[in-house]
Design an enzyme around this catalytic site. Sequence first.
Site, PDB file in Angstrom:
ATOM      1  N   PRO A   1       0.790  -1.222   0.000  1.00 55.35           N
ATOM      2  CA  PRO A   1       0.000   0.000   0.000  1.00 55.35           C
ATOM      3  C   PRO A   1       0.830   1.284   0.000  1.00 55.35           C
ATOM      4  O   PRO A   1       1.871   1.364   0.658  1.00 55.35           O
ATOM      5  CB  PRO A   1      -0.819  -0.108   1.295  1.00 55.35           C
ATOM      6  CG  PRO A   1      -0.128  -1.132   2.118  1.00 55.35           C
ATOM      7  CD  PRO A   1       0.527  -2.071   1.159  1.00 55.35           C
ATOM      8  N   ASN A   2       0.332   2.218  -0.762  1.00 56.84           N
ATOM      9  CA  ASN A   2       0.877   3.582  -0.865  1.00 56.84           C
ATOM     10  C   ASN A   2       2.179   3.664  -1.660  1.00 56.84           C
ATOM     11  O   ASN A   2       2.663   4.769  -1.932  1.00 56.84           O
ATOM     12  CB  ASN A   2       1.073   4.204   0.536  1.00 56.84           C
ATOM     13  CG  ASN A   2      -0.238   4.307   1.289  1.00 56.84           C
ATOM     14  OD1 ASN A   2      -1.191   4.868   0.766  1.00 56.84           O
ATOM     15  ND2 ASN A   2      -0.302   3.754   2.480  1.00 56.84           N
TER      16      ASN A   2
ATOM     17  N   ARG B   1       5.385  10.825  -2.606  1.00 52.44           N
ATOM     18  CA  ARG B   1       5.035  10.504  -1.211  1.00 52.44           C
ATOM     19  C   ARG B   1       6.246  10.743  -0.292  1.00 52.44           C
ATOM     20  O   ARG B   1       7.259  10.053  -0.398  1.00 52.44           O
ATOM     21  CB  ARG B   1       4.634   9.036  -1.117  1.00 52.44           C
ATOM     22  CG  ARG B   1       4.359   8.563   0.281  1.00 52.44           C
ATOM     23  CD  ARG B   1       4.272   7.041   0.345  1.00 52.44           C
ATOM     24  NE  ARG B   1       4.001   6.602   1.690  1.00 52.44           N
ATOM     25  CZ  ARG B   1       4.193   5.362   2.126  1.00 52.44           C
ATOM     26  NH1 ARG B   1       4.651   4.428   1.303  1.00 52.44           N
ATOM     27  NH2 ARG B   1       3.931   5.053   3.367  1.00 52.44           N
TER      28      ARG B   1
ATOM     29  N   TYR C   1      11.215   8.614   1.474  1.00 57.47           N
ATOM     30  CA  TYR C   1      11.165   7.509   0.508  1.00 57.47           C
ATOM     31  C   TYR C   1      11.887   7.813  -0.807  1.00 57.47           C
ATOM     32  O   TYR C   1      11.978   6.943  -1.670  1.00 57.47           O
ATOM     33  CB  TYR C   1       9.709   7.122   0.232  1.00 57.47           C
ATOM     34  CG  TYR C   1       8.984   6.631   1.473  1.00 57.47           C
ATOM     35  CD1 TYR C   1       9.416   5.489   2.147  1.00 57.47           C
ATOM     36  CD2 TYR C   1       7.884   7.319   1.989  1.00 57.47           C
ATOM     37  CE1 TYR C   1       8.779   5.039   3.289  1.00 57.47           C
ATOM     38  CE2 TYR C   1       7.237   6.879   3.130  1.00 57.47           C
ATOM     39  CZ  TYR C   1       7.685   5.743   3.780  1.00 57.47           C
ATOM     40  OH  TYR C   1       7.054   5.298   4.920  1.00 57.47           O
TER      41      TYR C   1
ATOM     42  N   ASN D   1       8.055  -5.615  -0.682  1.00 57.83           N
ATOM     43  CA  ASN D   1       7.900  -4.450   0.179  1.00 57.83           C
ATOM     44  C   ASN D   1       6.417  -4.373   0.531  1.00 57.83           C
ATOM     45  O   ASN D   1       5.607  -3.898  -0.268  1.00 57.83           O
ATOM     46  CB  ASN D   1       8.362  -3.164  -0.502  1.00 57.83           C
ATOM     47  CG  ASN D   1       8.320  -1.974   0.445  1.00 57.83           C
ATOM     48  OD1 ASN D   1       7.715  -2.044   1.525  1.00 57.83           O
ATOM     49  ND2 ASN D   1       8.939  -0.876   0.054  1.00 57.83           N
TER      50      ASN D   1
ATOM     51  N   ALA E   1       3.038  -0.812   5.056  1.00 53.05           N
ATOM     52  CA  ALA E   1       2.605  -0.865   6.460  1.00 53.05           C
ATOM     53  C   ALA E   1       2.077  -2.242   6.864  1.00 53.05           C
ATOM     54  O   ALA E   1       2.042  -2.564   8.055  1.00 53.05           O
ATOM     55  CB  ALA E   1       1.550   0.203   6.714  1.00 53.05           C
TER      56      ALA E   1
ATOM     57  N   GLU F   1      12.526  -9.434   2.313  1.00 52.93           N
ATOM     58  CA  GLU F   1      11.765  -8.259   2.774  1.00 52.93           C
ATOM     59  C   GLU F   1      12.568  -7.000   2.434  1.00 52.93           C
ATOM     60  O   GLU F   1      13.744  -6.885   2.783  1.00 52.93           O
ATOM     61  CB  GLU F   1      11.554  -8.372   4.288  1.00 52.93           C
ATOM     62  CG  GLU F   1      10.831  -7.189   4.886  1.00 52.93           C
ATOM     63  CD  GLU F   1      10.702  -7.313   6.399  1.00 52.93           C
ATOM     64  OE1 GLU F   1      10.969  -8.405   6.959  1.00 52.93           O
ATOM     65  OE2 GLU F   1      10.334  -6.294   7.015  1.00 52.93           O
TER      66      GLU F   1
ATOM     67  N   HIS G   1      12.637  -2.641   2.330  1.00 54.03           N
ATOM     68  CA  HIS G   1      12.083  -1.330   2.697  1.00 54.03           C
ATOM     69  C   HIS G   1      13.016  -0.245   2.194  1.00 54.03           C
ATOM     70  O   HIS G   1      14.247  -0.387   2.286  1.00 54.03           O
ATOM     71  CB  HIS G   1      11.936  -1.198   4.221  1.00 54.03           C
ATOM     72  CG  HIS G   1      11.034  -2.229   4.795  1.00 54.03           C
ATOM     73  ND1 HIS G   1       9.659  -2.179   4.666  1.00 54.03           N
ATOM     74  CD2 HIS G   1      11.303  -3.359   5.483  1.00 54.03           C
ATOM     75  CE1 HIS G   1       9.130  -3.242   5.249  1.00 54.03           C
ATOM     76  NE2 HIS G   1      10.111  -3.970   5.741  1.00 54.03           N
TER      77      HIS G   1
ATOM     78  N   ARG H   1      12.782   4.542  12.909  1.00 55.15           N
ATOM     79  CA  ARG H   1      11.601   5.398  12.781  1.00 55.15           C
ATOM     80  C   ARG H   1      10.674   5.195  13.995  1.00 55.15           C
ATOM     81  O   ARG H   1      11.144   4.941  15.084  1.00 55.15           O
ATOM     82  CB  ARG H   1      10.914   5.091  11.450  1.00 55.15           C
ATOM     83  CG  ARG H   1      11.829   5.380  10.245  1.00 55.15           C
ATOM     84  CD  ARG H   1      11.130   5.161   8.929  1.00 55.15           C
ATOM     85  NE  ARG H   1       9.976   6.054   8.794  1.00 55.15           N
ATOM     86  CZ  ARG H   1       9.023   5.877   7.872  1.00 55.15           C
ATOM     87  NH1 ARG H   1       9.093   4.871   7.026  1.00 55.15           N
ATOM     88  NH2 ARG H   1       8.007   6.721   7.802  1.00 55.15           N
TER      89      ARG H   1
HETATM   90  C1  DQA Z   1       8.127   1.029   3.960  1.00 55.09           C
HETATM   91  C2  DQA Z   1       8.162   1.240   5.489  1.00 55.09           C
HETATM   92  C3  DQA Z   1       6.776   1.031   6.081  1.00 55.09           C
HETATM   93  O1  DQA Z   1       6.810   1.232   7.487  1.00 55.09           O
HETATM   94  C4  DQA Z   1       5.795   2.017   5.491  1.00 55.09           C
HETATM   95  O2  DQA Z   1       4.495   1.779   5.984  1.00 55.09           O
HETATM   96  C5  DQA Z   1       5.799   1.997   4.002  1.00 55.09           C
HETATM   97  C6  DQA Z   1       7.084   1.924   3.314  1.00 55.09           C
HETATM   98  C7  DQA Z   1       9.487   1.371   3.316  1.00 55.09           C
HETATM   99  O3  DQA Z   1       9.693   0.950   2.166  1.00 55.09           O
HETATM  100  O4  DQA Z   1      10.324   2.047   3.920  1.00 55.09           O
HETATM  101  O5  DQA Z   1       4.775   2.102   3.360  1.00 55.09           O
HETATM  102  O6  DQA Z   1       7.849  -0.322   3.702  1.00 55.09           O
END
Ligand code: DQA
Length: 147
Positions: free
Chosen positions: A10-11, A18, A23, A73, A76, A97, A99, A106
């Site tokens: 998501p997002n 964003r 990011y 990725n 959240a 995994e 990120h 954070r």
């Molecule tokens: C994320 C880190 C997550 O905590 C966050 O909710 C994201 C992006 C990252 O790529 O740093 O959406 O996965």
Amino acid sequence: MARITVVNGPNLNLLGTREPSIYGSESLDDIHTKLCTAAEPEHTVHSVQSNGEGAIIDHLHQAQQAADGVLLNAGAYTHTSYAIRDAIAAINRPTIEIHLSNIHAREPFRTESVIAPVCVGQICGFGWYSYILGLHALLQLLGESSS
Ligand code: DQA
């Protein structure tokens, strides 16, 4: 030849605009292009993105047939989704995994990953380059790396 599926949660479709201070300014398409440049011509990279938990699980199920390894990725959902964790455990494909940000530096809720125990490893904090590091790690794991 390795087939790599990249699943984005998501997002992450908003990458580029964003919170760029966290990011970065690369879009998801930019990251896909960088992954292809790093992987081709020997390997294939298939990138998908979904804002929904169920759709992410469907992408992971599809990767069982369509991919040799997965970069994930989960956004959240990393911190909350036992269903995605179970999907990773179910598909029997090495999953790394990923990120962009360093989730350990954070907010406290981001420091826990419920998917980490069923992933081969976790790469975080290197911005878009986390994906490239993940690709190299996956190829090495699959015996497809010459370096
Ligand atoms: C994320 C880190 C997550 O905590 C966050 O909710 C994201 C992006 C990252 O790529 O740093 O959406 O996965």
